[in-house]
Design a protein around this motif. Structure first.
Motif: not given
Length: 181
Positions: A150-161
């Motif tokens: 597994p890959i553990r991640a923290r999602i704390d942002r969103v980008r507009l690209i």
């Protein structure tokens, strides 16, 4: 925002920095978006507004609706497929990604996910697709990837690209921080 040539479009994505070291080598060979360069991510909303419609008001609207969604942890522990065309990692839980999409669509109802083709899109991190790779290469990569999760991640942002299909064309137009506790 300046115009981008040739079918420019925008997207909102949740970058998954922790996955880049694991999936990056596979994506460079199997995922056409890696050359644009779009980072390892889970799509929040695609397509979003056309680039010429991205204004300060739009950016402020995105910031406002995403500020209501808390940052979260997730784990990518399973390789999955959309038919034989797309190989991806499944985030667990996926509900927070769905909440991000729902928040943006509530604010921008004229932008349904995938133009309405998938009314309830499955949150996923694409590793390879038939746009660039053949099925045998994706199957081999899926087997190798199974040993790296597994890959553990923290999602704390969103980008507009924004960008088009040309290599190197995509760039960050805005970055939005999710609510922290």
């Amino acid at each position: 925002m300046s115009r981008l040539a040739g079918g420019a479009r925008t997207a909102l994505v949740a970058p998954v920095r922790e996955a880049e070291a694991v999936v990056g080598p596979f994506r460079r060979v199997l995922d056409h978006t890696a050359s644009w360069p779009v980072p390892a991510h889970v799509t929040v909303l695609y397509p979003f507004l056309t680039p010429e419609r991205i204004t300060k008001t739009v950016i402020d609207g995105v910031r406002a609706c995403l500020a209501t969604v808390p940052a979260f942890a997730c784990t990518f522990s399973r390789v999955a497929w959309f038919g034989q065309d797309v190989m991806w990692l499944a985030p667990e839980p996926d509900a927070p990604f769905r909440a991000l999409t729902e928040a943006v669509v509530r604010r921008f109802p004229e932008c349904p996910p995938y133009r309405g083709a998938h009314p309830d899109p499955t949150p996923h991190l694409t590793v390879g697709s038939a746009h660039l790779a053949d099925l045998a290469a994706m199957r081999q990569a899926a087997g190798e990837l199974e040993a790296k999760v597994p890959i553990r991640a923290r999602i704390d942002r969103v980008r507009l690209i924004a960008g088009n299909d040309a290599p190197g064309s995509w760039r960050t137009v805005g970055e939005f921080t999710l609510q922290t506790a």
